[in-house]
Design a protein around this motif. Structure first.
Motif, PDB file in Angstrom:
ATOM      1  N   LEU A   1       0.833  -1.211   0.000  1.00 39.67           N
ATOM      2  CA  LEU A   1       0.000   0.000   0.000  1.00 39.67           C
ATOM      3  C   LEU A   1       0.864   1.256   0.000  1.00 39.67           C
ATOM      4  O   LEU A   1       0.587   2.216  -0.724  1.00 39.67           O
ATOM      5  CB  LEU A   1      -0.924   0.006   1.217  1.00 39.67           C
ATOM      6  CG  LEU A   1      -2.141  -0.919   1.161  1.00 39.67           C
ATOM      7  CD1 LEU A   1      -2.854  -0.932   2.505  1.00 39.67           C
ATOM      8  CD2 LEU A   1      -3.096  -0.477   0.055  1.00 39.67           C
ATOM      9  N   LYS A   2       1.918   1.229   0.811  1.00 39.41           N
ATOM     10  CA  LYS A   2       2.835   2.369   0.858  1.00 39.41           C
ATOM     11  C   LYS A   2       3.520   2.558  -0.497  1.00 39.41           C
ATOM     12  O   LYS A   2       3.701   3.691  -0.965  1.00 39.41           O
ATOM     13  CB  LYS A   2       3.872   2.178   1.957  1.00 39.41           C
ATOM     14  CG  LYS A   2       3.316   2.287   3.368  1.00 39.41           C
ATOM     15  CD  LYS A   2       4.412   2.051   4.394  1.00 39.41           C
ATOM     16  CE  LYS A   2       3.851   2.122   5.824  1.00 39.41           C
ATOM     17  NZ  LYS A   2       4.910   1.838   6.833  1.00 39.41           N
ATOM     18  N   ALA A   3       3.914   1.439  -1.120  1.00 37.82           N
ATOM     19  CA  ALA A   3       4.570   1.518  -2.433  1.00 37.82           C
ATOM     20  C   ALA A   3       3.630   2.108  -3.476  1.00 37.82           C
ATOM     21  O   ALA A   3       4.031   2.945  -4.295  1.00 37.82           O
ATOM     22  CB  ALA A   3       5.044   0.131  -2.861  1.00 37.82           C
ATOM     23  N   ILE A   4       2.369   1.690  -3.453  1.00 34.97           N
ATOM     24  CA  ILE A   4       1.393   2.230  -4.407  1.00 34.97           C
ATOM     25  C   ILE A   4       1.199   3.729  -4.185  1.00 34.97           C
ATOM     26  O   ILE A   4       1.185   4.519  -5.140  1.00 34.97           O
ATOM     27  CB  ILE A   4       0.044   1.491  -4.278  1.00 34.97           C
ATOM     28  CG1 ILE A   4       0.196   0.033  -4.732  1.00 34.97           C
ATOM     29  CG2 ILE A   4      -1.036   2.193  -5.115  1.00 34.97           C
ATOM     30  CD1 ILE A   4      -1.041  -0.817  -4.508  1.00 34.97           C
ATOM     31  N   SER A   5       1.075   4.104  -2.914  1.00 39.33           N
ATOM     32  CA  SER A   5       0.865   5.527  -2.596  1.00 39.33           C
ATOM     33  C   SER A   5       2.029   6.377  -3.057  1.00 39.33           C
ATOM     34  O   SER A   5       1.854   7.512  -3.519  1.00 39.33           O
ATOM     35  CB  SER A   5       0.657   5.699  -1.082  1.00 39.33           C
ATOM     36  OG  SER A   5      -0.510   5.030  -0.664  1.00 39.33           O
ATOM     37  N   TYR A   6       3.237   5.829  -2.942  1.00 34.70           N
ATOM     38  CA  TYR A   6       4.427   6.597  -3.325  1.00 34.70           C
ATOM     39  C   TYR A   6       4.596   6.641  -4.849  1.00 34.70           C
ATOM     40  O   TYR A   6       4.837   7.713  -5.427  1.00 34.70           O
ATOM     41  CB  TYR A   6       5.672   5.989  -2.678  1.00 34.70           C
ATOM     42  CG  TYR A   6       6.952   6.690  -3.089  1.00 34.70           C
ATOM     43  CD1 TYR A   6       7.343   7.864  -2.448  1.00 34.70           C
ATOM     44  CD2 TYR A   6       7.750   6.199  -4.120  1.00 34.70           C
ATOM     45  CE1 TYR A   6       8.504   8.529  -2.827  1.00 34.70           C
ATOM     46  CE2 TYR A   6       8.904   6.852  -4.516  1.00 34.70           C
ATOM     47  CZ  TYR A   6       9.283   8.020  -3.860  1.00 34.70           C
ATOM     48  OH  TYR A   6      10.422   8.682  -4.246  1.00 34.70           O
ATOM     49  N   TRP A   7       4.452   5.487  -5.499  1.00 35.68           N
ATOM     50  CA  TRP A   7       4.809   5.405  -6.908  1.00 35.68           C
ATOM     51  C   TRP A   7       3.703   5.815  -7.877  1.00 35.68           C
ATOM     52  O   TRP A   7       3.977   6.336  -8.959  1.00 35.68           O
ATOM     53  CB  TRP A   7       5.265   3.974  -7.257  1.00 35.68           C
ATOM     54  CG  TRP A   7       6.635   3.659  -6.748  1.00 35.68           C
ATOM     55  CD1 TRP A   7       6.967   2.884  -5.686  1.00 35.68           C
ATOM     56  CD2 TRP A   7       7.863   4.148  -7.288  1.00 35.68           C
ATOM     57  NE1 TRP A   7       8.328   2.837  -5.510  1.00 35.68           N
ATOM     58  CE2 TRP A   7       8.907   3.613  -6.497  1.00 35.68           C
ATOM     59  CE3 TRP A   7       8.200   4.980  -8.361  1.00 35.68           C
ATOM     60  CZ2 TRP A   7      10.248   3.884  -6.737  1.00 35.68           C
ATOM     61  CZ3 TRP A   7       9.531   5.246  -8.614  1.00 35.68           C
ATOM     62  CH2 TRP A   7      10.537   4.704  -7.800  1.00 35.68           C
ATOM     63  N   ARG A   8       2.449   5.594  -7.526  1.00 39.83           N
ATOM     64  CA  ARG A   8       1.373   5.846  -8.480  1.00 39.83           C
ATOM     65  C   ARG A   8       1.353   7.286  -9.013  1.00 39.83           C
ATOM     66  O   ARG A   8       1.210   7.486 -10.239  1.00 39.83           O
ATOM     67  CB  ARG A   8       0.025   5.478  -7.847  1.00 39.83           C
ATOM     68  CG  ARG A   8      -1.120   5.509  -8.842  1.00 39.83           C
ATOM     69  CD  ARG A   8      -2.371   4.842  -8.279  1.00 39.83           C
ATOM     70  NE  ARG A   8      -2.747   5.370  -6.967  1.00 39.83           N
ATOM     71  CZ  ARG A   8      -3.834   4.984  -6.309  1.00 39.83           C
ATOM     72  NH1 ARG A   8      -4.637   4.073  -6.832  1.00 39.83           N
ATOM     73  NH2 ARG A   8      -4.125   5.496  -5.115  1.00 39.83           N
ATOM     74  N   PRO A   9       1.552   8.295  -8.155  1.00 37.68           N
ATOM     75  CA  PRO A   9       1.572   9.671  -8.698  1.00 37.68           C
ATOM     76  C   PRO A   9       2.775   9.958  -9.585  1.00 37.68           C
ATOM     77  O   PRO A   9       2.778  10.934 -10.351  1.00 37.68           O
ATOM     78  CB  PRO A   9       1.610  10.551  -7.443  1.00 37.68           C
ATOM     79  CG  PRO A   9       1.204   9.666  -6.306  1.00 37.68           C
ATOM     80  CD  PRO A   9       1.670   8.306  -6.674  1.00 37.68           C
ATOM     81  N   ARG A  10       3.806   9.138  -9.471  1.00 39.31           N
ATOM     82  CA  ARG A  10       5.050   9.365 -10.214  1.00 39.31           C
ATOM     83  C   ARG A  10       5.122   8.562 -11.519  1.00 39.31           C
ATOM     84  O   ARG A  10       6.107   8.648 -12.240  1.00 39.31           O
ATOM     85  CB  ARG A  10       6.248   9.014  -9.311  1.00 39.31           C
ATOM     86  CG  ARG A  10       6.404   9.945  -8.119  1.00 39.31           C
ATOM     87  CD  ARG A  10       7.380   9.368  -7.080  1.00 39.31           C
ATOM     88  NE  ARG A  10       7.698  10.359  -6.055  1.00 39.31           N
ATOM     89  CZ  ARG A  10       6.904  10.643  -5.020  1.00 39.31           C
ATOM     90  NH1 ARG A  10       5.742   9.987  -4.884  1.00 39.31           N
ATOM     91  NH2 ARG A  10       7.260  11.558  -4.126  1.00 39.31           N
ATOM     92  N   ILE A  11       4.112   7.755 -11.766  1.00 41.06           N
ATOM     93  CA  ILE A  11       4.113   6.889 -12.948  1.00 41.06           C
ATOM     94  C   ILE A  11       3.072   7.373 -13.951  1.00 41.06           C
ATOM     95  O   ILE A  11       1.935   7.679 -13.588  1.00 41.06           O
ATOM     96  CB  ILE A  11       3.809   5.421 -12.552  1.00 41.06           C
ATOM     97  CG1 ILE A  11       4.962   4.837 -11.728  1.00 41.06           C
ATOM     98  CG2 ILE A  11       3.569   4.563 -13.789  1.00 41.06           C
ATOM     99  CD1 ILE A  11       4.655   3.471 -11.149  1.00 41.06           C
TER     100      ILE A  11
END
Length: 370
Positions: free
Chosen positions: A55-65
């Motif tokens: 969940l933390k990975a999704i929160s961090y990476w999704r806006p950057r992809i």
């Protein structure tokens, strides 16, 4: 957030560390499709069963992809992006438990590639390893079996090169993006593969080689094919990882026996000891896979010695490599004559030059003369 295609959503999630087939399945099962999952808030994502770290990975990476941008990059590079929904996604690869949700393909995958064998081995082959790999891949390629390997140094390179030399198809399964050739010395080979095969990877198209990528790519290599052939490998060879994956995936494992004194054959000999099919020729592989030989008996315009010099030299050559100096000493013939005669015999397919001016009798000649 704009609506994304399902392929773009697959690409987006695949670029987030820690998300593979299992977690994608959790998201799809909970949300119904990945487009909905891509738009979902963290609180909704948590209800899918995804762990807190992911969940933390999704929160961090999704806006950057930007998944659509990744698809555009792929299209500009001539790279196809395949998911399980695509008809051209390799059917055999769909069967394995940990199939790649996204597969990047540069070149072309054809229906005939379903009839394929993975050929792997050591990065530092002996003359014997090179010879058996060339002979087996030659026979397999002439029987229209696609050769898959990992584009690495050593046996992989020999397998790809031999398949192409014999007019066969070959597929390179990579541990980096298909736009990044590793090792760099195989750039020309990769270009040749694109003309009669494909480069494939689950890594983003411009991803560099990372150590952890290579063991995982081996599951694709074994899963893509009917079986895995290990021609020469020591105990620490990555080729054995491919063989292990093949067994897990209920694929066949083949191994070429080697000298018990050779470190490069300890792995293959152990595979045979553990139940791998011992391989002497391509017929052993095709018989096990119930593949009918389509090439038939190979024909050669000239397989018998034409003159006394050729007859004499054949007496001092066998399947093991012999240096030209030894041939000269044994035959008593002058070096220039031996050199020119061997060169002509090689052109006629009677002998092989195995590097370092070492020669061996071509198998076809040996069988003809026996």
């Amino acid at each position: 957030m704009s609506e994304l295609s399902l392929t773009a959503c697959h690409v987006g999630f695949s670029l987030i560390p820690g998300i593979g087939r299992v977690r994608l399945s959790l998201l799809e099962n909970h949300f119904g499709d990945l487009a909905t999952a891509w738009r979902a808030e963290a609180s909704e994502l948590a209800k899918s069963g995804i762990d807190s770290g992911t969940l933390k990975a999704i929160s961090y990476w999704r806006p950057r992809i930007d998944p659509e941008r990744e698809l555009e990059k792929a299209a500009k590079s001539g790279v196809k992006v395949l998911t399980l929904a695509d008809k051209v996604y390799p059917s055999r690869l769909k069967e394995i438990y940990d199939y790649p949700p996204v597969l990047y393909v540069k070149g072309n995958l054809l229906s005939e590639d379903e009839l394929s064998i993975a050929v792997v081995g050591t990065r530092k082959p002996t003359v014997y390893g090179r010879q058996v790999t060339e002979e087996l891949v030659t026979e397999l390629s002439r029987n229209r079996i696609t050769i898959a390997s990992g584009l690495a140094r050593g046996i992989d390179t020999i397998a790809h090169q031999t398949a192409l030399k014999n007019g066969g198809r070959t597929i390179a399964v990579m541990g980096c993006g298909v736009n990044v050739i590793y090792p760099a010395e195989n750039a020309a080979l990769a270009k040749q593969i694109l003309e009669n095969g494909a480069l494939i990877s689950e890594c983003a198209i411009d991803a560099g080689p990372r150590p952890e990528n290579f063991p995982r790519r081996n599951r694709i290599l074994s899963g893509l094919t009917l079986g895995t052939l290990v021609t020469e490998a020591g105990n620490g060879s990555g080729a054995l990882i491919t063989a292990d994956y093949a067994l897990e995936q209920d694929r066949e494992v083949f191994a070429v026996p080697g000298s018990i004194l050779s470190p490069q054959s300890t792995g293959t000999n152990r595979l045979i000891q553990q139940g791998a099919k011992l391989v002497r020729n391509a017929a052993d592989i095709m018989e096990e896979l119930n593949v009918r030989a389509v090439a038939g008996q190979l024909e050669f315009k000239e397989v018998l010695p034409e003159n006394d010099t050729e007859k004499q030299l054949l007496k001092y050559l066998g399947v093991e490599p012999v240096h030209i100096d030894e041939v000269c000493r044994a035959s008593g013939l002058p070096t220039p004559l031996v050199s020119s005669t061997l060169a002509m015999m090689e052109l006629k397919g009677m002998v092989k030059q195995l590097g370092g001016m070492n020669y061996a009798l071509a198998r076809q000649i040996k069988e003809t003369l026996s």
